[in-house]
Write an enzyme that holds these catalytic residues in place. Structure first.
Site, PDB file in Angstrom:
ATOM      1  N   THR A 219     -43.071 -36.573  18.843  1.00  8.92           N
ATOM      2  CA  THR A 219     -42.120 -35.469  18.834  1.00  8.92           C
ATOM      3  C   THR A 219     -42.862 -34.250  18.273  1.00  8.92           C
ATOM      4  OG1 THR A 219     -41.336 -35.968  16.599  1.00  8.92           O
ATOM      5  CG2 THR A 219     -40.130 -36.975  18.406  1.00  8.92           C
ATOM      6  N   GLY A 220     -42.377 -33.071  18.598  1.00  9.78           N
ATOM      7  CA  GLY A 220     -43.038 -31.867  18.112  1.00  9.78           C
ATOM      8  C   GLY A 220     -43.586 -31.049  19.269  1.00  9.78           C
TER       9      GLY A 220
ATOM     10  N   SER B 184     -31.286 -31.414  19.642  1.00 11.53           N
ATOM     11  CA  SER B 184     -32.633 -31.566  20.194  1.00 11.53           C
ATOM     12  C   SER B 184     -32.696 -32.502  21.391  1.00 11.53           C
ATOM     13  CB  SER B 184     -33.572 -32.096  19.108  1.00 11.53           C
ATOM     14  OG  SER B 184     -33.264 -33.433  18.792  1.00 11.53           O
TER      15      SER B 184
ATOM     16  N   THR C 144     -35.517 -35.691  25.274  1.00 11.20           N
ATOM     17  CA  THR C 144     -35.483 -34.408  24.562  1.00 11.20           C
ATOM     18  C   THR C 144     -34.791 -33.312  25.378  1.00 11.20           C
ATOM     19  OG1 THR C 144     -36.897 -32.777  23.424  1.00 11.20           O
ATOM     20  CG2 THR C 144     -37.662 -33.546  25.543  1.00 11.20           C
TER      21      THR C 144
ATOM     22  N   THR D 107     -36.088 -34.071  19.285  1.00  7.92           N
ATOM     23  CA  THR D 107     -36.536 -35.055  20.268  1.00  7.92           C
ATOM     24  C   THR D 107     -36.398 -36.434  19.647  1.00  7.92           C
ATOM     25  OG1 THR D 107     -38.132 -33.554  21.233  1.00  7.92           O
ATOM     26  CG2 THR D 107     -38.524 -35.873  21.671  1.00  7.92           C
TER      27      THR D 107
ATOM     28  N   ARG E  78     -40.026 -24.742  32.088  1.00  8.82           N
ATOM     29  CA  ARG E  78     -40.988 -25.367  31.171  1.00  8.82           C
ATOM     30  C   ARG E  78     -40.650 -26.861  30.982  1.00  8.82           C
ATOM     31  NH1 ARG E  78     -40.812 -28.278  26.008  1.00  8.82           N
ATOM     32  NH2 ARG E  78     -42.797 -27.938  24.974  1.00  8.82           N
TER      33      ARG E  78
HETATM   34  C1  SD4 Z   1     -41.320 -30.908  23.777  1.00  6.34           C
HETATM   35  N1  SD4 Z   1     -41.937 -32.624  22.244  1.00  6.34           N
HETATM   36  O1  SD4 Z   1     -40.585 -30.627  24.704  1.00  6.34           O
HETATM   37  C2  SD4 Z   1     -40.817 -31.887  22.755  1.00  6.34           C
HETATM   38  C3  SD4 Z   1     -40.018 -31.126  21.760  1.00  6.34           C
HETATM   39  C4  SD4 Z   1     -39.887 -31.702  20.438  1.00  6.34           C
HETATM   40  O2  SD4 Z   1     -39.306 -31.450  18.278  1.00  6.34           O
HETATM   41  O3  SD4 Z   1     -40.255 -32.803  20.167  1.00  6.34           O
HETATM   42  N2  SD4 Z   1     -39.356 -30.990  19.512  1.00  6.34           N
HETATM   43  O4  SD4 Z   1     -42.423 -30.385  23.617  1.00  6.34           O
END
Ligand code: SD4
Length: 397
Positions: free
Chosen positions: A296-297, A134, A263, A245, A273
């Site tokens: 994160t997310g 990640s 990340t 992340t 993106r």
């Molecule tokens: C994103 N927040 O690029 C990051 C990805 C992430 O668990 O945290 N994934 O949107």
């Protein structure tokens, strides 16, 4: 001054050691909170304006409809979290994959190291670990099989920020973000120019696509469309779209604060993106008078709520970190488009927030029960359960 480029090693990249012959340590004085009007005494309720009345009515209507599962008390009047009895309590908070990193960062801040250098050393562990798919080396690639990375950081004592987005070939974008902060008049560099900047600063380019991540990408692509020219892979492919992340935040014994998020973003993303991680105020935010927060997310959900900034603002208004983060999660959901909400109004995605205050309180929060975050303070490194809004059983199928 001449740049000692080799100083941009993976362990420490504070500005002072990189400037040959002119060490400039970060200021260590305590920064005082903003001076804000005192809150009214509790016996005198603040006047309720028409718009505030509307807001409260809407909130109770939403609660009655089941969209606000926890009833949270009204926001207190604005005040600073820093009281006259303020005692600094060093602490490091991170996403769960930062369990090794919070220990490293805590040991460094308690040895007197700058908090941003300390947490960057903490996240470098994940960035350089090819098994963590990640972040950094071994991160899952975009739809074309190219690993592109995002990172941002903030240094509370000097009120500075740096970030890079969609950078290729550099395993430690957190350090490049700090180099943007230290050596340019800008906050955010992107794409090939961010890569070129990093190489000029002494970072070594390398192929970040590990064989494991390449195989995952090939399997993902093979299963995209049964009518294309790739034979479908019919094994069990358990590859999530969001996989990690790392966000890390620290406060030192003198009350200085820093934050960083790094990340490889959303796996299989459309080329170009960029998520929330490199967006100051979304992926992380830090205000030396209040605290820090990060996430994160699903970045797309967080960007629209400016989640990290909002968390720090809620804490500035006097909320504790847990309540601040839960309110941010509610705001995220309120800003979510219908296609990402179930019939019960619950989100179809995961998003976690982490926060700490200047006096060393901390929390993690998420929409659904079950997530954990990493913390290290005088009790040592450990995983702690996140606060949450909904039971896992409420997640839309
Ligand atoms: C994103 N927040 O690029 C990051 C990805 C992430 O668990 O945290 N994934 O949107």
């Amino acid at each position: 001054p001449q740049l000692a480029l080799a100083g941009c090693s993976l362990n420490s990249c504070s500005r002072a050691p990189m400037l040959a012959g002119s060490p400039r340590p970060f200021p260590s004085q305590r920064y005082l909170p903003h001076s804000l009007p005192s809150p009214p005494p509790p016996s005198v309720p603040p006047p309720v304006s028409a718009s505030r009345r509307d807001f409260l009515q809407t909130a109770s209507a939403l609660a009655a409809a089941g969209f606000l599962p926890r009833s949270l008390p009204a926001l207190p009047s604005i005040s600073s979290v820093v009281s006259p009895e303020f005692r600094a309590r060093p602490c490091v908070v991170a996403s769960a994959n930062g369990l090794r990193g919070v220990k490293v960062a805590y040991d460094r801040i308690t040895a007197g190291e700058d908090p941003l250098d300390a947490i960057i050393a903490g996240v470098n562990i994940q960035e350089l670990d090819p098994e963590d798919q990640s972040v950094g080396l071994g991160g899952l690639p975009n739809a074309e099989g190219v690993v592109t990375l995002d990172a941002s950081c903030m240094h509370g004592p000097t009120r500075r920020a740096g970030a890079v987005a969609c950078i290729e070939d550099i395993a430690t974008p957190s350090l490049v973000a700090k180099a943007v902060m230290d050596y340019t008049d800008h906050v955010l560099l992107v794409g090939p120019q961010a890569r070129r900047f990093a190489i000029e600063m002494g970072f070594t380019p390398q192929n970040l696509l590990t064989e494991k991540s390449r195989q995952d990408w090939l399997r993902w692509r093979a299963r995209l469309n049964p009518n294309d020219m790739y034979l479908d892979y019919d094994g069990n492919v358990k590859i999530k779209f969001h996989t990690g992340t790392i966000n890390m935040n620290a406060v030192t014994s003198s009350g200085d604060i820093a934050s960083v998020t790094t990340t490889s973003g959303m796996a299989w993303k459309v080329p170009g993106r960029v998520g929330d991680s490199p967006i100051i105020g979304a992926g992380q935010y830090c205000d030396n008078t209040v605290g820090a927060a990060g996430s994160t997310g699903r970045g797309e959900a967080n960007i629209k709520a400016c989640g990290a900034f909002l968390a720090v603002e809620f804490m500035r208004q006097g909320l504790g970190p847990e309540e601040a983060l839960l309110r941010v999660m509610q705001r995220v959901i309120a800003m979510t488009e219908d296609r990402l909400l179930g019939p019960n109004g619950r989100p179809r995605f995961d998003l976690q927030f982490y926060a700490l205050t200047k006096d060393g309180r901390f929390a993690g929060a998420t929409a659904y029960e079950g997530a954990s975050f990493a913390v290290c303070d005088e009790q040592g490194p450990r995983l702690v359960k996140c606060a949450y809004l909904f039971k896992e059983s409420e997640r839309p199928k």
